[in-house]
Design an enzyme around this catalytic site. Structure first.
Site, PDB file in Angstrom:
ATOM      1  CG  ASP A 133      34.619 -82.283  36.326  1.00  0.00           C
ATOM      2  OD1 ASP A 133      35.289 -83.046  35.605  1.00  0.00           O
ATOM      3  OD2 ASP A 133      34.865 -81.084  36.439  1.00  0.00           O
TER       4      ASP A 133
ATOM      5  CG  HIS B 248      35.303 -73.566  36.477  1.00  0.00           C
ATOM      6  ND1 HIS B 248      34.405 -73.287  35.469  1.00  0.00           N
ATOM      7  CD2 HIS B 248      36.204 -74.402  35.911  1.00  0.00           C
ATOM      8  CE1 HIS B 248      34.758 -73.930  34.382  1.00  0.00           C
ATOM      9  NE2 HIS B 248      35.853 -74.612  34.613  1.00  0.00           N
TER      10      HIS B 248
ATOM     11  CD  GLU C 144      31.080 -72.870  36.902  1.00  0.00           C
ATOM     12  OE1 GLU C 144      31.988 -72.005  36.913  1.00  0.00           O
ATOM     13  OE2 GLU C 144      30.694 -73.434  35.866  1.00  0.00           O
TER      14      GLU C 144
END
Ligand code: F6R
Length: 240
Positions: A67, A138, A143
């Site tokens: 990410d 998460h 999430e």
């Protein structure tokens, strides 16, 4: 799912490094799935030391990070690209051209996300994926929600994650509220997954990960359907 319970963070890092190094030793051109956050830092240090001693080499590896904050430039010192350089890539013999982090400045995030998933597939898929876990369960920035998204996508961070990550920023208002993240199916496609966790704050998330249910309100619980996931946690995360 195999669970390795360790006495402390140092042991979590050592166990994780041992498994990760074995993968790279057995398949020198491994495709590595990497995470940021504080948890894997100890493992990265041990791997960098092994690399310096000539015990393993990353020169033929490719890597994909989970990410990146959005919008954030790669040279911003809060970016995950910057984090990876400082904590790992600058200390090992990997060719930085073969390291990918989602583009935090993509003009067209949807196209960039699709291209990211295609690049992972074109590389042959991820051989070993490193994961941390959020206090809310998460993984990457998937999430808790009613529905989870399969592929790489742009997402909003929850208040709980923004609060947890505020420690890396001068003030909470500076934490980006969005991120580009690999999706659940992208993660579950990895051949081996190691999830690292330490500290009491992770206990609830880990307890749910280790019970007999799957729920999108704790995205990590989807790992229960993965055939080769190893949870490496300390006693505090395991027992609370
Ligand atoms: C980081 C990531 C996050 C973290 C998680 C735990 O790339 O994907 O899911 O793994 O937020 O963060 P730490 O390790 O800082 O507790």
């Amino acid at each position: 799912m195999r669970v390795i319970v360790c006495d402390n963070y140092e042991q979590v890092s050592a166990e994780a490094a041992r498994i990760f190094a074995a993968q790279v030793y057995l398949k020198p051109d491994s495709v590595l799935g990497l995470a940021t956050g504080s948890t894997p830092v100890g493992m990265y240090r041990i791997l960098a030391d092994m690399n310096k001693r000539g015990e393993i080499s990353f020169k033929d590896c490719k890597s994909f990070n989970l990410d990146e904050y959005y919008p954030l430039a790669p040279d911003n010192d809060q970016s995950y690209r910057y984090f990876m350089n400082v904590n790992f890539f600058d200390h090992i013999d990997i060719d930085k051209a073969n390291t990918r982090v989602p583009d935090g400045l993509a003009q067209d995030p949807e196209a960039a996300c699709k291209a990211y998933d295609e690049a992972i597939d074109a590389a042959g898929g991820i051989d070993i994926q490193v994961l941390g876990i959020g206090q809310n369960g998460h993984i990457a920035f998937n999430e808790p929600d009613e529905k989870l998204i399969c592929g790489t996508h742009l997402t909003s961070l929850t208040e709980s994650t923004i609060n947890a990550n505020a420690r890396f920023f001068e003030k909470k208002e500076d934490v980006p509220t969005r991120a580009v993240t690999m999706g659940m199916a992208s993660i579950l496609k990895a051949k081996t997954i190691i999830l690292l966790a330490n500290g009491k704050a992770k206990h609830r998330a880990i307890a749910e990960l280790l019970d007999d249910t799957i729920t999108t309100s704790n995205p990590s619980t989807l790992l229960k359907v993965h055939p080769n996931t190893i949870i490496i946690c300390d006693r505090e995360a395991y027992e609370g």
